[in-house]
Write a protein that holds these residues in place. Sequence first.
Motif, short mmCIF file in Angstrom:
data_model
loop_
_atom_site.label_atom_id
_atom_site.label_comp_id
_atom_site.label_asym_id
_atom_site.label_seq_id
_atom_site.Cartn_x
_atom_site.Cartn_y
_atom_site.Cartn_z
N UNK A 110 -6.31 -0.05 -18.13
CA UNK A 110 -5.30 -1.11 -18.07
C UNK A 110 -5.78 -2.36 -18.81
N UNK A 111 -7.04 -2.71 -18.64
CA UNK A 111 -7.58 -3.90 -19.31
C UNK A 111 -7.62 -3.70 -20.83
N UNK A 112 -8.02 -2.52 -21.26
CA UNK A 112 -8.07 -2.26 -22.70
C UNK A 112 -6.68 -2.18 -23.31
N UNK A 113 -5.67 -1.90 -22.47
CA UNK A 113 -4.29 -1.89 -22.96
C UNK A 113 -3.70 -3.29 -23.04
N UNK A 114 -4.47 -4.30 -22.61
CA UNK A 114 -4.01 -5.68 -22.73
C UNK A 114 -3.38 -6.25 -21.48
N UNK A 115 -3.47 -5.53 -20.35
CA UNK A 115 -2.90 -6.03 -19.11
C UNK A 115 -3.74 -7.17 -18.56
N UNK A 116 -3.13 -8.20 -17.98
CA UNK A 116 -3.92 -9.22 -17.27
C UNK A 116 -4.67 -8.59 -16.10
N UNK A 117 -5.75 -9.25 -15.71
CA UNK A 117 -6.60 -8.67 -14.66
C UNK A 117 -5.82 -8.45 -13.38
N UNK A 118 -5.02 -9.44 -12.97
CA UNK A 118 -4.28 -9.30 -11.71
C UNK A 118 -3.31 -8.13 -11.78
N UNK A 119 -2.57 -8.03 -12.89
CA UNK A 119 -1.62 -6.93 -13.02
C UNK A 119 -2.33 -5.58 -13.10
N UNK A 120 -3.49 -5.55 -13.76
CA UNK A 120 -4.24 -4.30 -13.86
C UNK A 120 -4.71 -3.83 -12.50
N UNK A 121 -5.22 -4.77 -11.68
CA UNK A 121 -5.69 -4.39 -10.35
C UNK A 121 -4.54 -3.89 -9.49
N UNK A 122 -3.38 -4.55 -9.58
CA UNK A 122 -2.24 -4.12 -8.78
C UNK A 122 -1.72 -2.76 -9.21
N UNK A 123 -1.70 -2.50 -10.50
CA UNK A 123 -1.23 -1.21 -11.00
C UNK A 123 -2.18 -0.08 -10.61
N UNK A 124 -3.48 -0.38 -10.55
CA UNK A 124 -4.46 0.67 -10.22
C UNK A 124 -4.49 0.99 -8.73
N UNK A 125 -3.83 0.17 -7.91
CA UNK A 125 -3.79 0.47 -6.48
C UNK A 125 -3.10 1.79 -6.20
N UNK A 126 -2.22 2.22 -7.12
CA UNK A 126 -1.56 3.52 -6.94
C UNK A 126 -2.52 4.67 -7.22
N UNK A 127 -3.56 4.41 -8.03
CA UNK A 127 -4.55 5.45 -8.31
C UNK A 127 -5.42 5.74 -7.10
N UNK A 128 -5.78 4.68 -6.37
CA UNK A 128 -6.62 4.81 -5.18
C UNK A 128 -6.06 3.90 -4.10
N UNK A 129 -5.27 4.43 -3.17
CA UNK A 129 -4.59 3.59 -2.17
C UNK A 129 -5.54 2.73 -1.34
N UNK A 130 -6.80 3.15 -1.18
CA UNK A 130 -7.73 2.36 -0.39
C UNK A 130 -8.08 1.02 -1.05
N UNK A 131 -7.69 0.87 -2.32
CA UNK A 131 -7.95 -0.39 -3.01
C UNK A 131 -6.83 -1.41 -2.80
N UNK A 132 -5.89 -1.12 -1.92
CA UNK A 132 -4.78 -2.05 -1.68
C UNK A 132 -5.25 -3.44 -1.25
N UNK A 133 -6.28 -3.58 -0.38
CA UNK A 133 -6.77 -4.93 -0.05
C UNK A 133 -7.30 -5.69 -1.26
N UNK A 134 -7.89 -4.97 -2.21
CA UNK A 134 -8.39 -5.62 -3.43
C UNK A 134 -7.21 -6.13 -4.25
N UNK A 135 -6.15 -5.32 -4.37
CA UNK A 135 -4.97 -5.75 -5.09
C UNK A 135 -4.32 -6.95 -4.42
N UNK A 136 -4.31 -6.95 -3.09
CA UNK A 136 -3.73 -8.09 -2.36
C UNK A 136 -4.54 -9.35 -2.60
N UNK A 137 -5.86 -9.22 -2.62
CA UNK A 137 -6.70 -10.39 -2.88
C UNK A 137 -6.46 -10.93 -4.28
N UNK A 138 -6.31 -10.05 -5.27
CA UNK A 138 -6.04 -10.51 -6.63
C UNK A 138 -4.67 -11.17 -6.72
#
Length: 269
Positions: A110-138
């Motif tokens: 996501x980062x190499x595709x040019x996504x902002x960090x916050x958007x990249x973290x939120x999009x990756x939450x679907x890859x690993x649902x346990x990262x949802x708190x990290x996406x919420x923090x971002x």
Amino acid sequence: MDSTARAVILLLPALAAAVGAALLLLARPRAPVARSGRSPRGRPTVAWAGATVVLGVAVAGVRGTHLGVAAVAALALFLLAQGVDRARSERRAEARRRAVVDYCEALLGELEAGQPVQAAVERCATTWPESAPVAAAARLGADVPAALREAACAPGAAALNRLAAAWELSAATGAGLAFALRQVIRTVRGEQLVAARVGAELASARATARLVTVLPAVVLVAAQGVGAEPWRFLLDTVPGVGCLLLGVLLSAAGLRWIDAIGAAARGTG
């Protein structure tokens, strides 16, 4: 019917109760993972399991050395339940290790595709649902490295500590997160390769340990077949019950020792 056969018949309800206790231990619900990474034990379930064993022994009317045999059988099944539970936990931790690497690679993509960090973290939450708190923090502008370290407390997610450090380094120096994340992925992949090699080397040792654990039962059956009557000694005498207890404890200690060697060689996390 000789005394050995009567003892076996009397012990059957107690053994059934012990099996029920082991199944209760295996089926206990999982509590949320604490900050230490360890799931709290279900004390009420263990208490019910112990009560089931005691009730089974009482119903069977077991007395004397047969009571000791029932206790040893319950202990053996309890240790077996713990071993199965430990193996399941190891498989879950290994699956989480792979999921963490997939998460990091998705974030890098996501980062190499040019996504902002916050958007990249939120999009990756679907890859690993346990990262949802990290996406919420971002999303809320909170402390993302702290959220990553919180998630890293789960067994198998220790690689997130490296990601948290890379995040802090990127924020402190102004460097891009993608470069640091690429190094994190390379390091974690190397650690996984080492762990896989260690696991392959230990597979034969583990198989041998399990075989040695089963061999005494095979020898006892063979000895009974040739008329040595080892069961009479083990079930009807105090030294026999002591030998049963010692055998169970030594077998469990051997298996735990092999597991400890493997965990130390791989490195836990």
